[in-house]
Structure formats: structure tokens, C-alpha cells
Design an enzyme around this catalytic site. Structure first.
Site, PDB file in Angstrom:
ATOM      1  CG  HIS A 162      27.103  60.667  54.724  1.00 42.15           C
ATOM      2  ND1 HIS A 162      25.964  60.884  55.443  1.00 42.15           N
ATOM      3  CD2 HIS A 162      28.083  60.503  55.650  1.00 42.15           C
ATOM      4  CE1 HIS A 162      26.230  60.855  56.747  1.00 42.15           C
ATOM      5  NE2 HIS A 162      27.503  60.626  56.895  1.00 42.15           N
ATOM      6  CD  GLU A 208      28.004  65.809  60.161  1.00 41.60           C
ATOM      7  OE1 GLU A 208      29.175  65.398  60.170  1.00 41.60           O
ATOM      8  OE2 GLU A 208      27.193  65.534  61.057  1.00 41.60           O
ATOM      9  CD  GLU A 422      24.051  62.396  60.766  1.00 37.34           C
ATOM     10  OE1 GLU A 422      24.900  62.471  61.681  1.00 37.34           O
ATOM     11  OE2 GLU A 422      24.356  62.251  59.574  1.00 37.34           O
ATOM     12  CD1 TRP A 471      24.711  58.133  64.175  1.00 38.62           C
ATOM     13  CD2 TRP A 471      24.045  58.547  62.076  1.00 38.62           C
ATOM     14  NE1 TRP A 471      25.609  57.535  63.326  1.00 38.62           N
ATOM     15  CE2 TRP A 471      25.221  57.782  62.026  1.00 38.62           C
ATOM     16  CE3 TRP A 471      23.431  58.937  60.875  1.00 38.62           C
ATOM     17  CZ2 TRP A 471      25.809  57.383  60.835  1.00 38.62           C
ATOM     18  CZ3 TRP A 471      24.016  58.551  59.690  1.00 38.62           C
ATOM     19  CH2 TRP A 471      25.197  57.772  59.683  1.00 38.62           C
ATOM     20  CD  GLU A 478      29.141  56.270  63.841  1.00 38.14           C
ATOM     21  OE1 GLU A 478      29.776  57.314  63.613  1.00 38.14           O
ATOM     22  OE2 GLU A 478      27.947  56.114  63.541  1.00 38.14           O
ATOM     23  CG  PHE A 487      25.957  56.831  67.207  1.00 37.70           C
ATOM     24  CD1 PHE A 487      25.462  57.942  67.883  1.00 37.70           C
ATOM     25  CD2 PHE A 487      27.310  56.770  66.919  1.00 37.70           C
ATOM     26  CE1 PHE A 487      26.305  58.974  68.245  1.00 37.70           C
ATOM     27  CE2 PHE A 487      28.161  57.807  67.289  1.00 37.70           C
ATOM     28  CZ  PHE A 487      27.668  58.910  67.956  1.00 37.70           C
TER      29      PHE A 487
END
Ligand SMILES: *[C@@H]1O[C@H](CO)[C@@H](O)[C@H](O)[C@H]1NC(C)=O
Ligand SMILES: *[C@@H]1O[C@H](CO)[C@@H](O)[C@H](O)[C@H]1NC(C)=O
Length: 523
Positions: A162, A208, A422, A471, A478, A487
Site C-alpha cells: 500500500h 490502488e 474502502e 476507511w 492522510e 477519516f
């Protein structure tokens, strides 16, 4: 239980609703427009076995950036050299999840989560990639997380990569721009399957790739800060080519790791492996044929870019048409493992956005670029915003988008199993607000309630969605936004690192208490 014929007993344990939640909901309807009107939503609107969870990622929560023989990651180096976020802070400490993970697992348990999605810090378990030893302290850390989750009945859902990677791999050969990275990633994946796969049944190879690559190699605002005009003014890079190269290496790395899992680990360990895409819902700005085509093209250039290869073994037709020979191709052998590379699709969905055609009109400089598929993004139509603003200028509250994106992905990929890996809400700029206001996150509760209602609708219409992850568990680092974009279900005090449950914690707790126990007896 005595019964002569086939009988199905269904027991509902209905929770007592929280006065706190009711009070804060009064007179606070946020989604006024008809299309976003969300009906009541209950856990029993989701299939038995559906996993409700929360997600984090290593660099955003762990901190402990040099503890126990961890090496420097690309983000450590990036943050230390240039300053990496609006608030001038970085992930050195983050939420100190590395030391506070037991407390965090207790929090998950108290909410009643079925699953926790977290990621592995590559530089913690392989500080030098495949050029050095496995770090036993890193393995031990994730073993402790996994074992304690299982002890509390929480399913570990593990993302192998990630965004963060050992800086050595960047320095040695340019990380994702080099084919060697495939080998390094497969080595990391193998270590994970070997050490954790007896207990981990849900794997995500990479989180992602589309968002990461756009930020790292097209806009050049994530490390390794590579781009070219008109996307940005970087020292190195080529925004027309490098994103394609990096994605191709990421996809092959994913495909090879999945092949290894399917052949050598899955038969014995019995888990599932997938890939997670960042998925905007792209809506046409106008009803014109050109804009409707542009919306399809935007999906292909953003989401199809990685999911088409992971499901079909080739890039989308639209990309081939506009990028021609710049777009890499998969060999016959590669196609054979790529097209079988996902057991499920992970969908990170937050917002919808309008797109307009740029093949023949005046658009922004980046909208006119082939790499963007000749589409421009817009946030309003006839002066009306697509949805309510959030803490991030490019994310809006558009609950209908959840149903739309799930249905699109269901149709395009023959209803492959899906997880919403998410979905979450960040409050608009809150620097000035007091903790009491931050924890009274009515809007976050409304966001999840309405997005879940639209998700349930798509499931009723046949979409094979198997889980949903908020998420995020905690307010965390962030990325470029630093700590001011929040979040979390839990507020985290930056000085004391004390976690304070927000209203959304009681909402989630109540929502999850309504459990359905299903016994099927056959005689
Ligand atoms: C870190 O590495 C050194 C040198 O290999 C070793 O002596 C030490 O025990 C390691 N620390 C941990 C916490 O594993
Ligand atoms: C595209 O632009 C050309 C020249 O400006 C124009 O003649 C043509 O009609 C346009 N086509 C569309 C579909 O708008």
C-alpha cells in the site's frame, strides 16, 4: 431442535437503539435530493457471512519508522527530505499503531467488526528487499496482529503493498519503472504467504495501483516525484509514458504473485487473493453522445486499466485506440496467468465526478492528454455541485455512485466476487474545531448509512459483494493532506495519541449488533 422436515430457523437479535444516535439524527437530514434519499439500512439487508470491517495502511498508522530493524521506506525518505504534507508532519509516529495495536484491536472488537484490513510495511519485513535477510522482528509484529485479531474473532484482510516500499529498491533500480520490481514483489508476497498464509484467508496484492501511479508518475506529487508538463514541473519523468510502464510492472507483479499463491499456497491454505482499484463513478457532464462516451472512456482509462488485465488478460480497447504502441502488451504466457489472477475485485469508492469529452473541444491542458483518455473532470453541472463537499476537494458525497459503480463492475467483469475495500468520509477543514465537535460526526454516520443503502440495493439486484470496509479505523496520516483530513471512526489526539470514539463508533456498533443467525436443518 426437533423438526421432521427441512426447516430454516432465523433468529434476530435486535439491538437497543442508541439515544445518542437518535438525538443527533433529529433535524439533520443531509441528503435532500431525491436520488440520494437513503432508506433505513440494517445489517440484515446484507447476506449472511458478509464481512463488515475497517481499514488502515502501514505508513498511515504504524509510526515506529526505525524500530526493530525496519529500514527507511520511500515515504520516510520523501517526508524527511522535502516535507510531505500540508501540516508539515509525516508518518514517523503516525498513530503509533506499532506499539498500540492491542488497544486498537480491542477497539475493533468493541465495535463488533468482522474483519480488519491492514497493510504490510515492506521495509519492516524485508528491509533490503530480496537483497537482504527477512527481519524476524517484522514477521513477529504482523504475527502478533494476526493472532490477536483471530483471538477476538476478527478476520485479517491483508494488503501486501500500500504505497510504501524499501528506499533501497528505488535507489538500486527505480522501483516500479524497472521489471526487477516484479521479482522483488513476488518475493515479498511469497514471504507473506509462507509466514502468515496459514491464518490469513484474504489477500490483496496491491492497493490502488491506478491512484498511486497517477500521483507518483503522472502528477509527480508522491515519491518518486516524477512527471513532465503539462502535469507538473518535475526534475525527472515523463507523464506520457512512465505511468504505463509502472502499471505494467505492477500488474505483472500482481499476476505473478497471484499465480504463485494459486499454485503453491491456495490448495493448502484455502484463501482468496485479489487486487484493489480506486474507483470513481464517472458520470457524463451532459447527456450528449460525446460525454457519455467520455464517461465510458474515463472508466476504461482509470479502472479498466488495471481490472481488465487482471480479469481478461489485456488492456481496454479504448486505451489501445488512443495510446497505440505506447501501451505495453501481455505475451501469450502472461495473458494466461493474468486472466486468472483475481479471486475477487476490491473496490475503493468514495465519490462520483462528472467527465466531459475532450477529443474535440477546449479542455484543460491535462484533459487534452492521451494518457487521460481525452476527458476532463468537472465537479459541477449548471452551477450545481455533484454532491456535498468533504474534507478533500476532489471527493463529494454522492451515495448513488456506490450502486452505479458496483453495477458497472458487476456487468463488465461477469459478477466476479467484490469487496468494498474502502469507503469513507472526511470532514471539511477542521483545524479550528474542538474535539467535542470532531467526535460528533453526524455527517460521517449519514455518509455510511446512505452509501450502505445504495450498496444493499445493488446486492438485491444480484451483485456478488461480500464485504465492506470503512476507511478508516483511526484518524491517521492522510499522505499529502497530513493529519488535518480525518477519516477515522476514532479521533486521535496528536499529542497524547489517545483514541476517542466518535459518534460513528456507536452508530457502527449498533448497526452490527443486529446479527442474523441462520441454521439450516435437513432431514
Ligand atoms: C536487529 O539487528 C541486529 C543485528 O542483526 C540484531 O542483533 C538485533 O537483535 C535485531 N533487533 C531485533 C529487535 O530483532
Ligand atoms: C470537431 O472539430 C472540427 C473542427 O474544429 C469540426 O469541424 C467538427 O464538427 C467537430 N466535431 C465534433 C463532433 O464536434
Amino acid at each position: 431442535m426437533k423438526s421432521k422436515s427441512s426447516t430454516i430457523f432465523i433468529f434476530f437479535l435486535i439491538s437497543v437503539s442508541s439515544p445518542l444516535l437518535e438525538a443527533s439524527n433529529n433535524g439533520n437530514r443531509l441528503f435532500k435530493s431525491e436520488e440520494n434519499q437513503a432508506p433505513e439500512i440494517k445489517r440484515s439487508d446484507f447476506p449472511p457471512g458478509f464481512l463488515f470491517g475497517a481499514a488502515t495502511s502501514a505508513y498511515q498508522v504504524e509510526g515506529a519508522y526505525l524500530e526493530d530493524n525496519k529500514s527507511l521506506s520511500n515515504w520516510d525518505v520523501f517526508c524527511h527530505s522535502a516535507g510531505c504534507s500540508k501540516d508539515g508532519l509525516n508518518g514517523d509516529i503516525a498513530d503509533d499503531h506499532y506499539n498500540l495495536f492491542l488497544e486498537d484491536i480491542d477497539a475493533m472488537h468493541s465495535i463488533g467488526l468482522d474483519s480488519y484490513r491492514f497493510s504490510i510495511s515492506w521495509s519492516r519485513i524485508l528491509p533490503r528487499g530480496r537483497f537482504g535477510e527477512v527481519n524476524p522482528a517484522g514477521i513477529m509484529f504482523y504475527n502478533k496482529i494476526i493472532d490477536n485479531l483471530i483471538l477476538k474473532g476478527i478476520e485479517p484482510f491483508v494488503t501486501i503493498n500500500h504505497n510504501d516500499l524499501p528506499q533501497e529498491l528505488e535507489d538500486r533500480y527505480g522501483s516500479w519503472l524497472n521489471q526487477q520490481m516484479q521479482e522483488d514483489f513476488v518475493y515479498l508476497a511469497e514471504i507473506c504467504f509462507k509466514y502468515f498464509g496459514d491464518r490469513v484467508k484474504y489477500w490483496v496484492t496491491i492497493n490502488e495501483p491506478n491512484m498511486f501511479i497517477e500521483l507518483a508518475y503522472e502528477q509527480g506529487i508522491f515519491p518518486p516525484s516524477r512527471c513532465s508538463e503539462p502535469f507538473g514541473n518535475c526534475i525527472f519523468g515523463n507523464s506520457d509514458i512512465e505511468p504505463l510502464t509502472a502499471m505494467h510492472n505492477m500488474l505483472l507483479a500482481h499476476g505473478k504473485a497471484a499465480k504463485l499463491y494459486h499454485e503453491n499456497f491456495q490448495p493448502k491454505q484455502g484463501g482468496l487473493i485479489g487486487l484493489v482499484a480506486h474507483c470513481y463513478m464517472f458520470e457524463p457532464l451532459t447527456d450528449s453522445e460525446l460525454d457519455r462516451e467520455a464517461a465510458k472512456r474515463a472508466f476504461a482509462f482509470n479502472v479498466g486499466w488495471l481490472l481488465d488485465p487482471a480479469v481478461f488478460g489485456f488492456y481496454p480497447e479504448e486505451m489501445r485506440k488512443y495510446l497505440g504502441s505506447k501501451l505495453p502488451t501481455f505475451s501469450y504466457e502472461e495473458k494466461k496467468f493474468m486472466e486468472k489472477s483475481v479471486d475477487f475485485i476490491g473496490i475503493n469508492h468514495y465519490s462520483a465526478i462528472y467527465v466531459k469529452d475532450c477529443t474535440n473541444s477546449s479542455c484543460s491542458a491535462t484533459g487534452n492528454c492521451a494518457i487521460q483518455g481525452f476527458v476532463d473532470k468537472a465537479v459541477e453541472s449548471d452551477g450545481v455541485l455533484i454532491g456535498e463537499r468533504t474534507g478533500l476537494e476532489y471527493l463529494f458525497v454522492v451515495p448513488r455512485g456506490m450502486e452505479e459503480i458496483v453495477n458497472l463492475i458487476k456487468t463488465r467483469y461477469n459478477n466476479k466476487p467484490m469487496f468494498i475495500t474502502e469507503n469513507g468520509y472526511s470532514s471539511p477543514d477542521l483545524q479550528e474545531q474542538r474535539v467535542s465537535e470532531l467526535v460528533n460526526d453526524v455527517k460521517r454516520v449519514e455518509y455510511h448509512t446512505s452509501y450502505l443503502a445504495f450498496l444493499a440495493k445493488s446486492i438485491r439486484d444480484g451483485a456478488d459483494v461480500r464485504g465492506y470496509f470503512v476507511w478508516s479505523l483511526l484518524d491517521s496520516y492522510e499522505w499529502l493532506e497530513g493529519y488535518n483530513v480525518r477519516f477515522g471512526l476514532y479521533y486521535v489526539d496528536r499529542k497524547t495519541l489517545i483514541r476517542v470514539p466518535k459518534l460513528s463508533v456507536s452508530w457502527y456498533k449498533n448497526f452490527l449488533k443486529i446479527k442474523v443467525f441462520l441454521w439450516i436443518k435437513m432431514h
